[in-house]
Motif scaffolding. Structure first.
Motif, PDB file in Angstrom:
ATOM      1  N   SER A  39     143.795 -58.005 -22.977  1.00  0.00           N
ATOM      2  CA  SER A  39     143.781 -56.571 -22.706  1.00  0.00           C
ATOM      3  C   SER A  39     144.859 -55.860 -23.508  1.00  0.00           C
ATOM      4  O   SER A  39     144.635 -54.778 -24.056  1.00  0.00           O
ATOM      5  N   GLU A  63     141.311 -54.800 -15.946  1.00  0.00           N
ATOM      6  CA  GLU A  63     140.425 -53.658 -15.763  1.00  0.00           C
ATOM      7  C   GLU A  63     138.969 -54.073 -15.624  1.00  0.00           C
ATOM      8  O   GLU A  63     138.088 -53.216 -15.485  1.00  0.00           O
ATOM      9  N   CYS A  64     138.706 -55.378 -15.642  1.00  0.00           N
ATOM     10  CA  CYS A  64     137.329 -55.862 -15.557  1.00  0.00           C
ATOM     11  C   CYS A  64     137.018 -56.308 -14.125  1.00  0.00           C
ATOM     12  O   CYS A  64     137.928 -56.542 -13.320  1.00  0.00           O
ATOM     13  N   THR A 106     142.751 -56.297  -9.892  1.00  0.00           N
ATOM     14  CA  THR A 106     141.925 -55.546 -10.829  1.00  0.00           C
ATOM     15  C   THR A 106     141.845 -54.082 -10.400  1.00  0.00           C
ATOM     16  O   THR A 106     141.879 -53.769  -9.201  1.00  0.00           O
ATOM     17  N   THR A 107     141.726 -53.207 -11.392  1.00  0.00           N
ATOM     18  CA  THR A 107     141.522 -51.790 -11.101  1.00  0.00           C
ATOM     19  C   THR A 107     140.043 -51.474 -10.951  1.00  0.00           C
ATOM     20  O   THR A 107     139.685 -50.361 -10.577  1.00  0.00           O
ATOM     21  N   ASP A 108     139.199 -52.453 -11.245  1.00  0.00           N
ATOM     22  CA  ASP A 108     137.760 -52.274 -11.122  1.00  0.00           C
ATOM     23  C   ASP A 108     137.337 -52.522  -9.670  1.00  0.00           C
ATOM     24  O   ASP A 108     137.698 -53.545  -9.095  1.00  0.00           O
TER      25      ASP A 108
END
Length: 262
Positions: A113, A191-192, A217-219
């Protein structure tokens, strides 16, 4: 499979001339790339399984074991760029890691990332969170071997073989230390999407504890999948795990018609 140099990191057991997605698999403590060899035959041709061979085992046995997990993950991330060639930047990459491999996969995801090439999906298995401190690497040989066998990864007929024990213990101890002394950034997130896998009879990991990965994760697309089996449920439940991975990767392969896996 074409000949592979012993000092390379990646094993491509069924190379695809035009892969549509690369699934990079990270082994457990004491494990090697060969653990994922059969996976290469269970995915459709569009997905190529790329297994990582850690230093200090199999054909890399002359190389020193790594002592820092983040350093190891950085080397893996670099190897993906240098050994995959054009595929490293033109083909989507997903990561799968079991136990120790889950933490390595997480750090590889962070490294990729930072370099502008994040994975499309992170699969973590048999580890309740990236950081999982412990002291098993300080135990005596007999205690460590007994603990490893308790988890179910060693067939009963091999557990009592002193030659197998002597051969396996160095990598096992090194990897336990690598795993248990790892101190990751508690605020780091990918982010995935993340999918977590757990064995319902795992003596080491409560499946509910795997939900902690959702904070990594931000997802919002997090999923927990559980299976019958112990810490090494991946072996008897291979078909179910592969099917779940295929399902989660489908959005990254539009128009792909999935054949039944063997």
């Amino acid at each position: 499979m074409s000949a592979t140099r012993a000092d390379t990191w990646l094993r491509r057991y069924r190379p695809s001339p035009r892969p549509r997605l690369l699934l990079v698999c990270l082994p457990h403590a004491g494990g090697s790339a060969q653990f994922y060899r059969t996976w290469a035959l269970r995915f459709p041709p569009g997905i190529e399984v790329v297994a990582v061979q850690y230093p200090g085992r199999a054909e890399r046995s002359r190389e020193p074991f790594r002592t820092d997990l983040r350093t190891l993950a950085g080397e893996v991330a670099t190897a993906l760029d240098t050994e995959l060639g054009e595929d490293a930047t033109t083909v989507p990459v997903a990561l799968f890691g079991h136990s120790l491999g889950a933490a390595v996969a997480f750090e590889v995801a962070l490294a990729r990332s930072r370099s502008g090439a994040p994975p499309v999906h992170l699969f973590v298995s048999g580890r309740p969170a990236p950081v999982w401190p412990g002291v098993r690497h300080l135990a005596g040989d007999d205690e460590m071997w007994e603990d490893a066998c308790r988890l179910g990864g060693t067939p009963a007929e091999l557990a009592d073989d002193p030659d197998v024990k002597a051969m396996a213990l160095p990598a096992l101890r090194a990897d336990y230390a690598l795993s248990e002394t790892y101190t990751g950034d508690p605020t780091a997130t990918v982010e995935c999407p993340i999918t977590a896998h757990a064995g319902r009879e795992d003596p080491e990991v409560d499946p509910d504890a795997m939900k902690a990965w959702a904070a990594c994760t931000t997802d919002p697309d997090f999923e927990l999948r559980t299976y019958s089996g112990d810490h090494f449920f991946l072996v008897p439940m291979r078909h179910a795990v592969v099917s779940d991975v295929l399902r989660r990767l489908t959005p990254h392969l539009p128009g792909q018609l999935w054949p039944s896996t063997p």
